[in-house]
Design an enzyme around this catalytic site. Structure first.
Site, PDB file in Angstrom:
ATOM      1  N   GLY A   1       0.833  -1.262   0.106  1.00 42.22           N
ATOM      2  CA  GLY A   1      -0.177  -0.145   0.114  1.00 42.22           C
ATOM      3  C   GLY A   1       0.863   1.168   0.011  1.00 42.22           C
ATOM      4  O   GLY A   1       1.190   1.930   1.031  1.00 42.22           O
ATOM      5  N   SER A   2       1.550   1.422  -1.216  1.00 41.71           N
ATOM      6  CA  SER A   2       2.442   2.515  -1.406  1.00 41.71           C
ATOM      7  C   SER A   2       1.654   3.905  -1.261  1.00 41.71           C
ATOM      8  O   SER A   2       1.448   4.612  -2.246  1.00 41.71           O
ATOM      9  CB  SER A   2       3.245   2.383  -2.480  1.00 41.71           C
ATOM     10  OG  SER A   2       4.022   1.139  -2.139  1.00 41.71           O
ATOM     11  N   THR A   3       1.305   4.389  -0.185  1.00 42.31           N
ATOM     12  CA  THR A   3       0.479   5.607  -0.051  1.00 42.31           C
ATOM     13  C   THR A   3       0.727   6.312   1.362  1.00 42.31           C
ATOM     14  O   THR A   3       1.312   5.631   2.284  1.00 42.31           O
ATOM     15  CB  THR A   3      -0.954   4.999   0.204  1.00 42.31           C
ATOM     16  OG1 THR A   3      -1.298   4.313  -0.978  1.00 42.31           O
ATOM     17  CG2 THR A   3      -1.960   6.396   0.067  1.00 42.31           C
ATOM     18  N   THR A   4       0.649   7.532   1.333  1.00 42.70           N
ATOM     19  CA  THR A   4       0.800   8.378   2.504  1.00 42.70           C
ATOM     20  C   THR A   4      -0.010   9.332   2.842  1.00 42.70           C
ATOM     21  O   THR A   4      -0.876   9.767   1.810  1.00 42.70           O
ATOM     22  CB  THR A   4       2.094   8.972   2.667  1.00 42.70           C
ATOM     23  OG1 THR A   4       2.807   9.384   3.972  1.00 42.70           O
ATOM     24  CG2 THR A   4       2.448  10.195   1.627  1.00 42.70           C
TER      25      THR A   4
END
Length: 518
Positions: free
Chosen positions: A335-338
């Site tokens: 989940g490459s999210t910020t």
């Protein structure tokens, strides 16, 4: 803290939060702070977000107006089919468990980040854009020290980050991937930010940088100059739903995350949660069933219908409890999210979630910007790769969220974590509002996630918890040995009953908080 608190920023990195705090202390508002923070994140959290990706900003103004800025990625206007482009799998090692992602020039969708930040700034910002870039420019030129979470994400994504020489210059300048405690520099990205502040978004979408992008992509991508020039930010009305006498604002369709959170809360509102002690087998069983029903509802009613104009009313207006469970889709372990949450002293609230996917491995030459791989994200392409409709906004699980109490921001939050975004936000909302935990405890409390007849649980003090759970659908439980980024990264800010502001960065993803003071 000395002095009166005038604002708070929660984010995925201390320097991301610090950038927003600096804008508040410069006289900016929550929206200035959110923009400056995400620009900083493109440096210090560059494996998670990028100007080559996209996102969403949910804004609630002091004047009680609300906006959802949708600047997520767009499919190309011509679909050439998977075989016609540079599109290939790459395997990543999650500490013994391997997972395949799809990257390459053919995985790139039209990025919306630059257009979105400028659109939000034009409508809601107070400070000049050239001021908003200052922290990110400083981090890029002067360097920043990698923390534990940088180390983890860089190590995990190394096969993607180092696909090209441009990536190796930044992430592995001495031949090996940079690790915790080492310093990283991105001077070319500082130059890009200064050009954007000088020339505006047209430089990115219709100007010199567009030429660099298209020349570097060649025939290996479906993207054209028209795709870039035609990109538009969508300013939508947020989805509004009631929960326990409070207004929930979140990301509306065509994104799926917000409406699924609203659906799950609608189910939970039927229950008196005081009868389900937090952490008990009964509470875990209830929340697992709610997550399972939400997944079932997504498959049966949402997938393929998110662009229908009346989907909110149809989806949230009826009782779906009798629907049958199907087989769920792929789970993205990273989940490459910020996410960034901001409250200011004037009553403005900003909730901004952004992502670059895992990244395509392709960098815009001379910029330090890696472009997204959204066309290669399996959970964004439920019908299969290269089955997307041309020229359409991709759906997303990102769900920036604000809860209002009498039209005043009470809780501002969001998360990274792909399909775990909605379960993480759901649990923090209930921990804080239903179980009345302080925000830090609400974020830090153990979480669960149900997906594909598999229940993952963080460590709990309840002995033999798995033996106490009963499922009639074949669900298998896994008890993790420690808290993990798999369960999302909820960064939130809130107003307390005493009228003060508080913020929490999720320790699962090295989150941080910064307060602005008078």
């Amino acid at each position: 803290m000395a002095g009166k608190t005038t604002g708070v920023v929660a984010a995925g990195h201390a320097q991301t939060a610090e950038a927003g705090k600096c804008m508040l202390e410069e006289g900016g508002n929550a929206f200035d702070a959110a923009i400056a923070s995400v620009l900083a994140a493109c440096v210090v959290e560059s494996s998670l977000t990028s100007l080559g990706g996209g996102g969403f900003l949910l804004a609630q103004t002091a004047a009680k107006k609300s906006y959802l800025f949708d600047f997520f990625c767009q499919t190309p206007q011509v679909n050439p089919g998977e075989k016609a482009v540079d599109f290939y799998p790459v395997a990543l090692n999650f500490g013994g468990a391997w997972q395949t992602f799809h990257i390459g020039k053919g995985a790139i969708a039209v990025p919306g980040m630059v257009a979105g930040l400028f659109a939000a700034h034009r409508k809601l910002g107070q400070l000049p854009f050239k001021v908003l870039i200052e922290p990110a420019v400083a981090y890029a030129r002067q360097g920043f020290t990698l923390n534990r979470f940088n180390d983890f994400t860089n190590g995990l994504l190394e096969p993607i980050l180092t696909q090209q020489e441009e990536g190796r210059k930044f992430y592995a300048p001495q031949g090996k991937i940079l690790r915790q405690g080492e310093k990283a520099y991105l001077p070319q990205f500082a130059d890009v930010l200064e050009q954007l502040a000088r020339h505006g978004p047209d430089w990115f979408y219709r100007g010199e940088l567009t030429e660099w992008v298209l020349e570097s992509l060649g025939e290996a991508s479906a993207l054209t100059a028209k795709d870039w020039a035609d990109y538009q930010v969508e300013i939508r009305l947020p989805l509004r739903a009631q929960y326990r006498q409070r207004q929930l604002l979140t990301n509306p369709p065509p994104s799926a995350g917000g409406i699924l959170i609203a659906f799950a809360l609608q189910l939970l509102e039927k229950y008196d949660l005081s009868q389900y002690p937090l952490g008990s087998a009964a509470q875990i069983q209830l929340f697992s069933q709610v997550m399972a029903l939400s997944n079932q509802a997504r498959r049966q009613y949402l997938d393929g219908n998110l662009h229908c104009g009346d989907i909110e009313a149809k989806f949230l207006g009826g009782d779906r409890l009798a629907s049958e469970l199907g087989q769920s889709k792929f789970i993205n372990k990273l989940g490459s999210t910020t996410h960034i949450s901001v409250l200011d002293g004037e009553g403005n609230a900003a909730s901004l979630t952004s992502s670059n996917g895992e990244g395509s491995g392709h960098f815009i030459p001379g910029t330090g910007i890696m472009l997204n791989n959204m066309l290669g994200e399996e959970d964004l392409n439920p019908q299969g790769f290269y089955q997307w409709p041309p020229g359409q906004r991709l759906s997303s699980m990102m769900a920036p969220t604000i809860l209002l109490d009498q039209e005043q921001p009470r809780l501002v939050l969001g998360s990274g974590g792909s399909n775990r975004i909605r379960s993480a936000i759901l649990q923090v909302v209930c921990h804080h509002l239903d179980y009345q935990l302080p925000l830090a405890e609400a974020v830090g409390r153990e979480r669960i996630h149900w997906e594909a007849h598999k229940l993952d649980l963080e460590p709990t003090s309840v002995a033999d918890i798995l033996a106490q759970l009963r499922f009639d659908d074949g669900t298998q439980g896994t008890l993790w040995t420690e808290q993990n980024m798999f369960f999302g990264g909820v960064h939130g800010v809130a107003t307390t009953t005493a009228g003060t502001m508080e913020g929490v960065g999720d320790p699962r993803r090295s989150g941080a908080v910064a307060y602005s003071l008078e």
